[in-house]
Design a protein around this motif. Structure first.
Motif: not given
Length: 211
Positions: A56-57, A79-80, A85-86, A93-95
């Motif tokens: 995912f980007l 994204l990991d 990301v602000q 928060v990426f999960r």
């Protein structure tokens, strides 16, 4: 497979599972992740699964305040799990767990909001009123028809037609010019009356003094 957690400082506001190849983030209600705040643009960012890299980007969509990834301004970032990301004063928060599997992600639907509106076209030339075309009457080619003789009661019509303009003229309210002329005439009469009164008083005074 993935989900986005929206946080404000230490408070978790919402969790949105990722079910589409492209997940839009912004202030507008047409987004998949809606953040109602003036510091967030209408279409601020897009989280997209890129099959070519298998990850995912997130992409900045020419937003006003931009986005920050790992403390630095960024236009695009991979994204990991656990990356943040602000966007404005909000943290995304990426999960990797919690959403649909990658092979079950829905394709990106067509969005009418992506269409760029056409600018209004203004005529740079001044608008001019064109004179009406003069139409020449065509000569009559048919037989000449003699005018019909009016009935005996026809003469009464001119009187009625003359009375109508007279009534219309009588009912017409006076114009500002007429009111001004009447005002001037009234002032002249008042001044004349004042002069006559002064002359009369002077004449009475002379008669009293002669006695």
């Amino acid at each position: 497979m993935a989900q986005i957690i929206v946080r404000l400082k230490e408070r978790e506001l919402k969790t949105v599972p990722v079910t589409c190849v492209a997940t839009r983030i912004g202030r507008d209600v047409t987004n998949d992740v809606v953040i109602e705040n003036d510091g967030v643009s209408r279409h601020h960012a897009t989280l997209r699964y890129e099959a070519s890299v298998g990850a995912f980007l997130i992409y900045d969509q020419s937003s006003s305040n931009g986005m920050f990834f790992r403390g630095a301004p960024s236009k695009a970032a991979r994204l990991d799990d656990g990356d943040e990301v602000q966007i404005g004063k909000f943290t995304l928060v990426f999960r990797e767990d919690g959403g649909a599997p990658v092979d079950a992600l829905a394709p990106e639907p067509p969005r009418s909001a992506d269409a760029t509106p056409m600018p209004a076209v203004h005529n740079p030339l001044p608008t001019m009123a064109l004179p009406a075309a003069k139409i020449k009457p065509k000569p009559r080619t048919g037989p000449v028809i003699a005018p019909s003789v009016p009935p005996p009661s026809a003469p009464a019509a001119p009187a009625a037609s003359q009375a109508a303009p007279a009534a219309a003229q009588a009912s017409t309210p006076p114009t500002s010019g007429d009111l001004l002329a009447q005002t001037r005439t009234l002032r002249s009469m008042m001044w004349l009356l004042v002069v006559l009164v002064v002359l009369l008083v002077a004449l009475l005074a002379m008669l009293v003094l002669q006695r």
